[in-house]
Scaffold this motif. Structure first.
Motif, mmCIF file in Angstrom:
data_model
loop_
_atom_site.group_PDB
_atom_site.id
_atom_site.type_symbol
_atom_site.label_atom_id
_atom_site.label_comp_id
_atom_site.label_asym_id
_atom_site.label_seq_id
_atom_site.Cartn_x
_atom_site.Cartn_y
_atom_site.Cartn_z
ATOM 1 N N LEU A 122 34.953 50.758 19.302
ATOM 2 C CA LEU A 122 35.503 50.690 17.778
ATOM 3 C C LEU A 122 36.935 50.977 17.920
ATOM 4 O O LEU A 122 37.992 50.572 17.329
ATOM 5 N N ASN A 123 37.562 50.934 19.551
ATOM 6 C CA ASN A 123 39.224 51.222 19.264
ATOM 7 C C ASN A 123 39.774 49.888 19.572
ATOM 8 O O ASN A 123 41.279 49.788 17.989
ATOM 9 N N PRO A 124 39.272 48.572 19.542
ATOM 10 C CA PRO A 124 40.046 47.811 19.130
ATOM 11 C C PRO A 124 40.064 47.065 17.863
ATOM 12 O O PRO A 124 40.985 46.458 17.067
ATOM 13 N N VAL A 125 38.775 47.252 16.906
ATOM 14 C CA VAL A 125 38.949 47.206 15.625
ATOM 15 C C VAL A 125 39.630 48.031 15.095
ATOM 16 O O VAL A 125 40.716 47.834 13.673
ATOM 17 N N ARG A 126 39.391 49.100 15.674
ATOM 18 C CA ARG A 126 40.631 50.535 14.682
ATOM 19 C C ARG A 126 41.791 50.213 15.040
ATOM 20 O O ARG A 126 43.156 50.177 13.925
ATOM 21 N N ALA A 127 42.421 49.562 16.185
ATOM 22 C CA ALA A 127 43.492 49.275 16.096
ATOM 23 C C ALA A 127 44.065 47.589 15.555
ATOM 24 O O ALA A 127 45.517 47.263 15.738
ATOM 25 N N ARG A 128 42.473 46.828 15.306
ATOM 26 C CA ARG A 128 43.627 45.607 14.274
ATOM 27 C C ARG A 128 43.654 44.401 15.390
ATOM 28 O O ARG A 128 44.557 43.757 15.270
ATOM 29 N N LEU A 129 43.122 44.638 16.576
ATOM 30 C CA LEU A 129 43.500 43.971 18.069
ATOM 31 C C LEU A 129 42.049 42.674 17.498
ATOM 32 O O LEU A 129 42.952 41.203 17.598
ATOM 33 N N VAL A 130 41.418 43.256 16.834
ATOM 34 C CA VAL A 130 40.417 42.029 16.927
ATOM 35 C C VAL A 130 39.058 42.859 14.855
ATOM 36 O O VAL A 130 39.558 44.063 14.965
ATOM 37 N N LYS A 131 38.652 41.762 14.157
ATOM 38 C CA LYS A 131 37.484 42.074 13.330
ATOM 39 C C LYS A 131 36.310 42.454 13.806
ATOM 40 O O LYS A 131 35.632 43.633 12.787
ATOM 41 N N ARG A 132 35.532 42.433 14.593
ATOM 42 C CA ARG A 132 34.954 42.158 14.851
ATOM 43 C C ARG A 132 34.684 42.841 16.324
ATOM 44 O O ARG A 132 34.956 43.067 17.723
ATOM 45 N N VAL A 133 33.514 44.143 16.469
ATOM 46 C CA VAL A 133 33.611 44.911 17.973
ATOM 47 C C VAL A 133 33.674 43.883 18.868
ATOM 48 O O VAL A 133 33.805 44.098 20.186
ATOM 49 N N GLU A 134 32.118 42.758 18.644
ATOM 50 C CA GLU A 134 31.900 41.707 19.341
ATOM 51 C C GLU A 134 33.027 40.537 19.708
ATOM 52 O O GLU A 134 32.726 40.042 21.210
ATOM 53 N N PHE A 177 24.614 51.265 14.156
ATOM 54 C CA PHE A 177 25.263 52.154 13.923
ATOM 55 C C PHE A 177 26.653 52.182 14.674
ATOM 56 O O PHE A 177 27.512 52.976 13.755
ATOM 57 N N VAL A 178 27.311 50.998 15.205
ATOM 58 C CA VAL A 178 28.502 51.509 15.509
ATOM 59 C C VAL A 178 28.938 50.432 14.240
ATOM 60 O O VAL A 178 30.144 50.780 13.892
#
Length: 285
Positions: A122-134, A177-178
């Motif tokens: 989930l790090n990229p989502v929390r860092a706002r690099l992407v909107k969806r983890v996938e 879950f993610v």
């Protein structure tokens, strides 16, 4: 600065991070990421690691790895050392790439394996690099849910088995879950002494794995000490309240605020009791 304690034993589970020197990027482009990912796979195979999850960010990376042979340091030396050489050669530079040594948190798998499995991806989502983890191609998530080829060294089955007996339903449950983890409070509030993610019982078990004679003299003593007794146990050992307050303070595990809340006094009272005890000891009383 003293180095953090390294506890290594067969079967240990770690959350590992390493950051760029001066917070600078460790990957300058996707080719760098491909080089790192290829090297990571080789290290995992060579040192017999079990990689549960990974995520490459901009100036750092996350790994969730188990070491059946108790050899984290040797594998990390190869991973960070060789990648630094490859990166410097490719970008025609010299010097350090990483900021000191890597950080390794020893994890209670029964309590935190699943939480860390989703925290990492989930790090990229929390860092706002992407909107969806996938949408982030540089983590284990896409392989976990069947949207990308498994590189072969990623242990997807062990984590997915926690979400169902059939792969398709397990992947669906893992995705849910993610997704539910976005916005949840940080798991690091339970971090103890910088290196343990687990309760007091877990910390005591980990200390049982350490040969105290082999500990590095540069390791902070606070990390070498066995875990402190709970406050209720400390209080029960002393007839007088102030004796219990002083004993709790001397463990170096509890803050004035924590002690005050337990003994139901103001934190300034804790300070006054501790200082009086220190004066009495100095005076030999």
């Amino acid at each position: 600065m003293a180095r953090p304690l390294r506890i290594e034993f067969p079967g240990a589970l770690y959350h590992v991070t390493a950051r760029g020197d001066r917070q600078e990027p460790i990957y300058e482009d996707d080719n760098d990421r491909k080089v790192f990912l290829d090297l990571l796979g080789k290290v995992i195979v060579e040192w017999n690691w079990v990689c549960q999850a990974y995520c490459m960010m901009g100036n750092h990376y996350h790994l969730l790895v188990e070491t059946p042979d108790g050899n984290l340091a040797k594998g990390m030396r190869q991973l960070n050392g060789v990648y630094t050489q490859l990166s410097n050669r490719r970008h025609q530079r010299v010097g350090h790439l990483f900021q000191g040594r890597y950080k390794a948190i020893l994890v209670d798998r029964d309590e935190y394996l699943l939480e860390l499995g989703r925290y990492v991806v989930l790090n990229p989502v929390r860092a706002r690099l992407v909107k969806r983890v996938e949408d982030w191609p540089w983590s284990s998530y896409r392989s976990m849910v069947g949207k990308a080829r498994n590189p072969g060294w990623l242990a997807t089955d062990a984590l997915l088995a926690q979400f169902g007996n059939r792969k398709a339903s397990a992947q669906r449950n893992f995705r849910r879950f993610v997704s539910e983890g976005i916005g949840r409070e940080s798991i690091w509030k339970n971090l103890n002494r910088q290196i343990y993610l687990g309760d007091e019982k877990f910390i005591a078990q980990m200390h049982g794995e350490v040969d105290k004679k082999s500990l590095d003299v540069n390791i902070p003593r606070v990390q070498q000490r066995p875990p402190a007794l709970p406050l209720d146990v400390i209080r029960a050992k002393y007839r007088r309240r102030d004796q219990g307050i002083v004993a709790a303070y001397r463990t170096r595990e509890y803050s004035y605020k924590q002690i005050a809340e337990y003994f139901r006094v103001h934190f300034t009272t804790v300070g006054r009791v501790v200082r009086r005890s220190q004066r009495d000891r100095t005076a030999g009383r």
